[in-house]
Design a protein around this motif. Sequence first.
Motif, PDB file in Angstrom:
ATOM      1  N   ASN A   1       0.738  -1.182   0.085  1.00  0.00           N
ATOM      2  CA  ASN A   1       0.058  -0.174   0.055  1.00  0.00           C
ATOM      3  C   ASN A   1       0.881   1.260  -0.114  1.00  0.00           C
ATOM      4  N   GLU A   2       1.863   1.263   0.855  1.00  0.00           N
ATOM      5  CA  GLU A   2       2.807   2.569   0.835  1.00  0.00           C
ATOM      6  C   GLU A   2       3.438   2.811  -0.374  1.00  0.00           C
ATOM      7  N   ASP A   3       3.638   1.708  -1.211  1.00  0.00           N
ATOM      8  CA  ASP A   3       4.551   1.853  -2.388  1.00  0.00           C
ATOM      9  C   ASP A   3       3.381   2.643  -3.665  1.00  0.00           C
ATOM     10  N   LEU A   4       2.180   2.098  -3.414  1.00  0.00           N
ATOM     11  CA  LEU A   4       1.388   3.015  -4.254  1.00  0.00           C
ATOM     12  C   LEU A   4       1.123   4.388  -3.699  1.00  0.00           C
ATOM     13  N   ILE A   5       0.941   4.367  -2.545  1.00  0.00           N
ATOM     14  CA  ILE A   5       0.893   5.764  -1.718  1.00  0.00           C
ATOM     15  C   ILE A   5       1.983   6.714  -2.503  1.00  0.00           C
ATOM     16  N   ASN A   6       3.106   6.386  -2.263  1.00  0.00           N
ATOM     17  CA  ASN A   6       4.361   7.134  -2.704  1.00  0.00           C
ATOM     18  C   ASN A   6       4.362   7.313  -4.298  1.00  0.00           C
ATOM     19  N   GLN A   7       4.098   6.377  -5.161  1.00  0.00           N
ATOM     20  CA  GLN A   7       4.028   6.897  -6.544  1.00  0.00           C
ATOM     21  C   GLN A   7       2.931   7.782  -6.941  1.00  0.00           C
ATOM     22  N   PHE A   8       1.724   7.550  -6.302  1.00  0.00           N
ATOM     23  CA  PHE A   8       0.750   8.283  -6.838  1.00  0.00           C
ATOM     24  C   PHE A   8       0.563   9.706  -5.952  1.00  0.00           C
ATOM     25  N   SER A   9       1.265   9.959  -5.078  1.00  0.00           N
ATOM     26  CA  SER A   9       1.241  11.141  -4.264  1.00  0.00           C
ATOM     27  C   SER A   9       2.295  12.084  -5.255  1.00  0.00           C
ATOM     28  N   LYS A  10       3.024  11.787  -6.026  1.00  0.00           N
ATOM     29  CA  LYS A  10       3.766  12.959  -7.010  1.00  0.00           C
ATOM     30  C   LYS A  10       2.714  13.714  -7.605  1.00  0.00           C
ATOM     31  N   PHE A  11       1.508  12.995  -7.900  1.00  0.00           N
ATOM     32  CA  PHE A  11       0.495  13.955  -8.637  1.00  0.00           C
ATOM     33  C   PHE A  11      -0.452  14.652  -7.643  1.00  0.00           C
ATOM     34  N   GLY A  12      -0.546  14.497  -6.492  1.00  0.00           N
ATOM     35  CA  GLY A  12      -1.396  15.040  -5.606  1.00  0.00           C
ATOM     36  C   GLY A  12      -1.811  14.387  -4.176  1.00  0.00           C
ATOM     37  N   VAL A  13      -2.968  14.637  -3.599  1.00  0.00           N
ATOM     38  CA  VAL A  13      -3.308  13.849  -2.329  1.00  0.00           C
ATOM     39  C   VAL A  13      -3.603  12.619  -2.693  1.00  0.00           C
ATOM     40  N   VAL A  14      -3.112  11.654  -1.746  1.00  0.00           N
ATOM     41  CA  VAL A  14      -3.834  10.361  -1.892  1.00  0.00           C
ATOM     42  C   VAL A  14      -4.502   9.924  -0.562  1.00  0.00           C
ATOM     43  N   ASN A  15      -6.007   9.702  -0.693  1.00  0.00           N
ATOM     44  CA  ASN A  15      -6.620   9.460   0.468  1.00  0.00           C
ATOM     45  C   ASN A  15      -6.321   7.949   0.938  1.00  0.00           C
ATOM     46  N   SER A  16      -6.232   7.074   0.152  1.00  0.00           N
ATOM     47  CA  SER A  16      -5.877   5.691   0.525  1.00  0.00           C
ATOM     48  C   SER A  16      -5.356   4.905  -0.583  1.00  0.00           C
ATOM     49  N   ALA A  17      -4.719   3.835  -0.362  1.00  0.00           N
ATOM     50  CA  ALA A  17      -4.279   2.886  -1.438  1.00  0.00           C
ATOM     51  C   ALA A  17      -4.587   1.539  -0.867  1.00  0.00           C
ATOM     52  N   ASN A  18      -4.792   0.530  -1.700  1.00  0.00           N
ATOM     53  CA  ASN A  18      -5.140  -0.794  -1.087  1.00  0.00           C
ATOM     54  C   ASN A  18      -4.684  -1.655  -2.134  1.00  0.00           C
ATOM     55  N   VAL A  19      -3.925  -2.523  -1.744  1.00  0.00           N
ATOM     56  CA  VAL A  19      -3.180  -3.963  -2.593  1.00  0.00           C
ATOM     57  C   VAL A  19      -4.282  -4.686  -2.474  1.00  0.00           C
ATOM     58  N   ILE A  20      -4.913  -5.578  -3.177  1.00  0.00           N
ATOM     59  CA  ILE A  20      -5.839  -6.923  -2.926  1.00  0.00           C
ATOM     60  C   ILE A  20      -5.035  -7.975  -2.676  1.00  0.00           C
ATOM     61  N   PHE A  21      -5.112  -8.766  -1.624  1.00  0.00           N
ATOM     62  CA  PHE A  21      -4.476  -9.950  -1.393  1.00  0.00           C
ATOM     63  C   PHE A  21      -5.666 -11.252  -1.227  1.00  0.00           C
ATOM     64  N   ASP A  22      -5.259 -12.271  -1.633  1.00  0.00           N
ATOM     65  CA  ASP A  22      -5.908 -13.715  -1.505  1.00  0.00           C
ATOM     66  C   ASP A  22      -6.366 -13.889  -0.095  1.00  0.00           C
ATOM     67  N   LYS A  23      -7.302 -14.052   0.118  1.00  0.00           N
ATOM     68  CA  LYS A  23      -7.826 -14.429   1.560  1.00  0.00           C
ATOM     69  C   LYS A  23      -7.326 -15.734   2.127  1.00  0.00           C
ATOM     70  N   PHE A  24      -7.126 -16.491   1.029  1.00  0.00           N
ATOM     71  CA  PHE A  24      -6.725 -17.898   1.541  1.00  0.00           C
ATOM     72  C   PHE A  24      -5.191 -17.887   1.577  1.00  0.00           C
ATOM     73  N   THR A  25      -4.410 -17.735   0.484  1.00  0.00           N
ATOM     74  CA  THR A  25      -3.026 -17.642   0.584  1.00  0.00           C
ATOM     75  C   THR A  25      -2.318 -16.284   1.066  1.00  0.00           C
ATOM     76  N   ASN A  26      -3.101 -15.165   1.372  1.00  0.00           N
ATOM     77  CA  ASN A  26      -2.357 -14.139   1.835  1.00  0.00           C
ATOM     78  C   ASN A  26      -1.361 -13.605   0.879  1.00  0.00           C
ATOM     79  N   ARG A  27      -1.652 -13.713  -0.442  1.00  0.00           N
ATOM     80  CA  ARG A  27      -0.539 -13.507  -1.383  1.00  0.00           C
ATOM     81  C   ARG A  27      -1.042 -12.245  -2.114  1.00  0.00           C
TER      82      ARG A  27
END
Length: 93
Positions: free
Chosen positions: A14-40
């Motif tokens: 999530n932090e990586d996405l925030i860092n990449q997109f904050s170059k363009f303005g305010v980022v409210n949130s970033a959420n990488v989606i994980f598999d609920k069974f494998t946690n990958r």
Amino acid sequence: MDIYVSNLSPYVANEDLINQFSKFGVVNSANVIFDKFTNRSRGFGFVNMPNDAEAQKAIQEMDGSSVEGKTIAVSKARPREERPARSYNNNQW
């Protein structure tokens, strides 16, 4: 505006996405989606930016860019499509 980011490396957080997109303005949130069974990582995520103009610029600039060695695809997020509920019939197993 919600932004859909796909083809993410399994190492992107999530932090990586925030860092990449904050170059363009305010980022409210970033959420990488994980598999609920494998946690990958499932290889996609969402970024929310409150300013539509900044979000559009981020989409244009980030689409096709490289993050953690992978070329990502970035677009405006669309509402999730309704899918019929799965029904499991014990006789079919």
